[in-house]
Design a protein around this motif. Sequence first.
Motif, PDB file in Angstrom:
ATOM      1  N   PRO A 176       2.376 -14.319   0.799  1.00  0.00           N
ATOM      2  CA  PRO A 176       2.962 -13.122   0.207  1.00  0.00           C
ATOM      3  C   PRO A 176       2.101 -11.865   0.347  1.00  0.00           C
ATOM      4  O   PRO A 176       2.525 -10.790  -0.048  1.00  0.00           O
ATOM      5  CB  PRO A 176       3.126 -13.500  -1.258  1.00  0.00           C
ATOM      6  CG  PRO A 176       2.031 -14.484  -1.502  1.00  0.00           C
ATOM      7  CD  PRO A 176       1.888 -15.245  -0.211  1.00  0.00           C
ATOM      8  N   GLN A 177       0.891 -12.010   0.909  1.00  0.00           N
ATOM      9  CA  GLN A 177       0.008 -10.856   1.118  1.00  0.00           C
ATOM     10  C   GLN A 177      -0.467 -10.857   2.556  1.00  0.00           C
ATOM     11  O   GLN A 177      -0.847 -11.900   3.089  1.00  0.00           O
ATOM     12  CB  GLN A 177      -1.209 -10.932   0.190  1.00  0.00           C
ATOM     13  CG  GLN A 177      -0.847 -10.860  -1.274  1.00  0.00           C
ATOM     14  CD  GLN A 177      -2.087 -10.940  -2.157  1.00  0.00           C
ATOM     15  OE1 GLN A 177      -3.159 -11.327  -1.728  1.00  0.00           O
ATOM     16  NE2 GLN A 177      -1.912 -10.582  -3.418  1.00  0.00           N
ATOM     17  N   PHE A 178      -0.456  -9.662   3.163  1.00  0.00           N
ATOM     18  CA  PHE A 178      -0.943  -9.556   4.537  1.00  0.00           C
ATOM     19  C   PHE A 178      -1.220  -8.099   4.893  1.00  0.00           C
ATOM     20  O   PHE A 178      -0.744  -7.183   4.230  1.00  0.00           O
ATOM     21  CB  PHE A 178       0.053 -10.163   5.530  1.00  0.00           C
ATOM     22  CG  PHE A 178       1.432  -9.556   5.500  1.00  0.00           C
ATOM     23  CD1 PHE A 178       1.753  -8.443   6.273  1.00  0.00           C
ATOM     24  CD2 PHE A 178       2.429 -10.120   4.706  1.00  0.00           C
ATOM     25  CE1 PHE A 178       3.028  -7.898   6.245  1.00  0.00           C
ATOM     26  CE2 PHE A 178       3.713  -9.579   4.681  1.00  0.00           C
ATOM     27  CZ  PHE A 178       4.006  -8.465   5.458  1.00  0.00           C
ATOM     28  N   ASP A 179      -2.032  -7.929   5.922  1.00  0.00           N
ATOM     29  CA  ASP A 179      -2.245  -6.615   6.520  1.00  0.00           C
ATOM     30  C   ASP A 179      -1.196  -6.481   7.612  1.00  0.00           C
ATOM     31  O   ASP A 179      -1.043  -7.381   8.443  1.00  0.00           O
ATOM     32  CB  ASP A 179      -3.648  -6.495   7.121  1.00  0.00           C
ATOM     33  CG  ASP A 179      -4.730  -6.581   6.060  1.00  0.00           C
ATOM     34  OD1 ASP A 179      -4.513  -6.067   4.949  1.00  0.00           O
ATOM     35  OD2 ASP A 179      -5.788  -7.157   6.348  1.00  0.00           O
ATOM     36  N   GLY A 180      -0.469  -5.369   7.608  1.00  0.00           N
ATOM     37  CA  GLY A 180       0.642  -5.248   8.535  1.00  0.00           C
ATOM     38  C   GLY A 180       0.617  -3.997   9.378  1.00  0.00           C
ATOM     39  O   GLY A 180      -0.084  -3.040   9.086  1.00  0.00           O
TER      40      GLY A 180
END
Length: 157
Positions: A133-137
């Motif tokens: 549910p968390q990422f660098d995009g």
Amino acid sequence: MRLRRPLLIFAVILPLTIAAGCSRNPGAPVGSGKPQQHHHHPPHGGTAVVLGEEEYHVELVLVQPEGKLQAFVLDDEMESFIRSSVPSIVIAATIGGIPREVLLSAVPNTETGETVGDTALFEGQADWLKTSPQFDGVLRSITIRGTLFTNVRFNFP
């Protein structure tokens, strides 16, 4: 006698007018040295991705159990939907150093008259979204009203 009454009224009203005009709004500190913050609230509770100099926004909403990511194209104040002509959007993500991608396709809506090539909603699904549910995009590219935005970096959420 007639001259005194207008002068008396003028003498009373003038100071009140000047005092009212010179009063300051106590809610707005003057000279605080801090820049004024300007916040937008994503209407779907998602993550706002700023395009350009806040010309537009893309709100990303994760439906985690399904691994579905939605992108809503919005105006500069995040109040109105803005249609885009692109058929899809690619979101590149990095999770723990591992690169991932999700393709978000244009979603037609017969109720609003939106079609592929003229819509404000894009959706895609990827299994990795169910557990990450968390990422660098990076939003690879999107064209809105003739303006191309490329490689827009963001953190999700």
